[in-house]
Design a protein around this motif. Structure first.
Motif, PDB file in Angstrom:
ATOM      1  N   GLU A   1       1.282  -2.025 -11.894  1.00  0.00           N
ATOM      2  CA  GLU A   1       0.844  -1.048 -10.908  1.00  0.00           C
ATOM      3  C   GLU A   1       1.994  -0.664  -9.989  1.00  0.00           C
TER       4      GLU A   1
ATOM      5  N   THR B   1       5.216   6.175   0.037  1.00  0.00           N
ATOM      6  CA  THR B   1       3.823   5.968  -0.340  1.00  0.00           C
ATOM      7  C   THR B   1       3.605   4.485  -0.605  1.00  0.00           C
ATOM      8  N   TYR B   2       2.360   4.059  -0.417  1.00  0.00           N
ATOM      9  CA  TYR B   2       1.983   2.664  -0.647  1.00  0.00           C
ATOM     10  C   TYR B   2       0.601   2.622  -1.279  1.00  0.00           C
ATOM     11  N   ILE B   3       0.378   1.603  -2.088  1.00  0.00           N
ATOM     12  CA  ILE B   3      -0.996   1.372  -2.514  1.00  0.00           C
ATOM     13  C   ILE B   3      -1.756   0.740  -1.360  1.00  0.00           C
ATOM     14  N   ASP B   4      -3.069   0.937  -1.395  1.00  0.00           N
ATOM     15  CA  ASP B   4      -3.883   0.509  -0.258  1.00  0.00           C
ATOM     16  C   ASP B   4      -3.753  -0.984   0.033  1.00  0.00           C
ATOM     17  N   SER B   5      -3.619  -1.783  -0.998  1.00  0.00           N
ATOM     18  CA  SER B   5      -3.628  -3.234  -0.812  1.00  0.00           C
ATOM     19  C   SER B   5      -2.404  -3.768  -0.080  1.00  0.00           C
TER      20      SER B   5
ATOM     21  N   ARG C   1       1.432  -4.100   5.447  1.00  0.00           N
ATOM     22  CA  ARG C   1       2.116  -5.383   5.194  1.00  0.00           C
ATOM     23  C   ARG C   1       3.500  -5.185   4.581  1.00  0.00           C
TER      24      ARG C   1
ATOM     25  N   LYS D   1      -0.664  -1.651   2.317  1.00  0.00           N
ATOM     26  CA  LYS D   1      -0.439  -0.872   3.533  1.00  0.00           C
ATOM     27  C   LYS D   1      -0.540  -1.761   4.757  1.00  0.00           C
TER      28      LYS D   1
ATOM     29  N   SER E   1       4.926   0.868  -4.195  1.00  0.00           N
ATOM     30  CA  SER E   1       5.452   1.710  -3.129  1.00  0.00           C
ATOM     31  C   SER E   1       6.572   2.565  -3.691  1.00  0.00           C
TER      32      SER E   1
END
Length: 120
Positions: free
Chosen positions: A46, A59-63, A67, A65, A49
């Motif tokens: 996956e 951009t970042y994946i939600d999990s 951190r 963000k 970022s």
């Protein structure tokens, strides 16, 4: 030749921090997007970022963000991923990759993986 050299993996306790570096050579850094991907055992890879070097857009994946923070240093042709408040579910092999045509066709160049293990 294009090379992406990732480093910074290791073993860390939950709640700890690590910083990855991806040193890039052989391409025009300013015209590229550099991303971090990860693949956990038994799971699909996956995207985590991404940063567009020319604009600084990220951009970042939600999990991750809030951190993780991605940044770049054009003078050093290096992209960093600062990972804080690590969780066991962040355990994975992490890869950096470069997209040099920015046409949405994917990432053309990949570095070797660097492994992170987060213990609970």
């Amino acid at each position: 030749d294009v090379q992406l050299q990732a480093s910074g993996g290791g073993l860390v306790q939950a709640g700890g921090s690590l910083r990855f570096s991806c040193a890039v050579s052989g391409l025009t850094f300013e015209n590229s997007a550099i991303a971090w991907f990860r693949q956990a055992p038994g799971k699909e890879r996956e995207g985590v970022s991404c940063i567009v070097s020319a604009t600084g857009d990220t951009t970042y994946i939600d999990s991750v963000k809030g951190r993780f923070t991605i940044s770049s240093d054009s003078a050093k042709n290096t992209v960093y991923l600062q990972m804080n408040s690590l969780k066991p579910e962040d355990t994975a092999v992490y890869y950096c990759a470069a997209d040099t045509d920015l046409q949405g066709s994917g990432y053309q160049y990949w570095g070797q993986g660097t492994e992170v293990t987060v213990s609970s």
